[in-house]
Each structure stands twice: as C-alpha cells, then as structure tokens.
Design a protein around this motif. Structure first.
Motif, short mmCIF file in Angstrom:
data_model
loop_
_atom_site.label_atom_id
_atom_site.label_comp_id
_atom_site.label_asym_id
_atom_site.label_seq_id
_atom_site.Cartn_x
_atom_site.Cartn_y
_atom_site.Cartn_z
N HIS A 74 11.97 92.85 -50.41
CA HIS A 74 13.03 93.63 -49.35
C HIS A 74 12.88 94.95 -49.56
N THR A 84 11.82 88.45 -54.21
CA THR A 84 12.53 88.83 -52.97
C THR A 84 12.92 90.38 -53.20
N TYR A 95 14.73 84.52 -45.13
CA TYR A 95 14.25 85.86 -45.02
C TYR A 95 14.55 86.32 -43.82
N ILE A 147 11.62 83.24 -56.40
CA ILE A 147 12.28 84.03 -55.38
C ILE A 147 13.22 84.95 -56.07
N VAL A 152 20.10 85.87 -50.51
CA VAL A 152 19.52 84.80 -51.27
C VAL A 152 20.71 83.77 -52.14
N GLN A 156 19.31 93.37 -52.30
CA GLN A 156 18.26 92.68 -52.47
C GLN A 156 18.55 91.17 -52.69
#
Length: 179
Positions: free
Chosen positions: A162, A158, A17, A154, A127, A123
């Motif tokens: 984000h 996320t 992150y 996640i 990841v 976004q």
C-alpha cells in the motif's frame, strides 16, 4: 513454504488489491452520499466515494479474477490455490470497495478530511472488507484459500504494498498525497 504462502496471498488478494486503484483512475461523478451530512455536520462519505468509482473498481477486480482463472492452468504448479468462483471474485472486489467506503465513513466521523492519513485503517480497510465479505459469500473457497499463514502474510505484506503503490501514484501525479 514461506514463498508459497506469499504467492498464494498475493494471488488470492489481487482481485481485492485492484479495485481501489482503478476507482481512483475512473472515479468522479456522483458521490455515493449525494452530498449529505449527518447530525455532526460532516459529510457521510465525501466526494471521493462515487458510484462510478465503486462500479468500475468492482468490475476491474472481477476482471482480474477471471484473467487469473484463465492463467491458473499454466501456474498451478506455482500457485497452490483453487480458481476463483464468481462469488469469490465479486465478494473480494466489492468487499474491498466496501471496506474503503467504511473507512471513509470512520474518517468523517473522527473529523479527518478526505486524503488525511488514517494509519492502519488506510492500509487494511479494504483487506478487512474483502475478507469478511468473501468469508460470508464464498465460505468454502475462503476457508480453503485463506489459511492462517496466508492471512498473516496478507496483513504483513499489504501495508508495505500500500505504501509503495501510493508513493508511486503520488510521484506520477495520480494522488495528491503520498499515503
């Protein structure tokens, strides 16, 4: 169980992150693509992807993993995850940067300019890069840490994080657009 899963998800992803946020702050300098274009006349990546941002972002992600390792003995009752092996720390951080770089490449190929919204990709690009590279480089730790419920957490959390962090960065003048 849900809270534990969310805690592990955030803890395990912190080294991924951090890098892109730090890259925004430390960026500038020579672009990775050196200004090159492809046959379509568009830049390969653009000015937003620099060697300095990538290096500093990766280093920051690794540093976060090392700090979390130092904190691990004090939170092991709350965070049920193994400490980060150096291979996992590097692959999470550098993989996040690679995911963002790949998304930039896709943006240029689809005609989107730097900073243009690319919903879904914006976004989750980092990841995907972080998880894929860690699965390859630190397979055992990856399989122990990123269970299906953790990965689902996640993928759900996320985009929310984000949007929130980008809106905050925009509000304080660190970004030119709120996405």
């Amino acid at each position: 169980m849900v809270v534990e899963t969310v805690v592990v998800a955030i803890w395990a992803m912190l080294p991924a992150y951090i890098p892109n946020n730090v890259a925004v702050l430390a960026g500038g300098g020579r672009p990775i693509d050196d200004g090159r274009t492809l046959d379509d006349g568009r830049r390969v990546l653009g000015d937003g992807k620099t060697w300095r941002g990538t290096a500093v972002g990766t280093a920051a992600g690794v540093a976060v993993a090392l700090v979390l390792n130092r904190l691990h003995p004090f939170v092991s009752g709350v965070v049920v995850a193994d400490p980060f092996p150096i291979a996992a720390a590097v692959s999470l951080a550098f993989g996040a940067m690679l995911g963002d770089i790949a998304a930039s490449f896709l943006k240029r190929r689809t005609g989107l300019e730097r900073g243009a919204a690319f919903p879904g990709i914006d976004q989750l690009d980092f990841v995907a890069g972080a998880l894929l590279s860690t699965a390859v480089v630190a397979t055992g730790w990856f399989l122990d840490t990123f269970t299906l419920p953790v990965v689902v957490a996640i993928v759900v959390l996320t985009p929310l994080l984000h949007v929130l962090t980008n809106a905050l960065a925009y509000a304080v003048g660190l970004k030119d657009e709120p996405w």
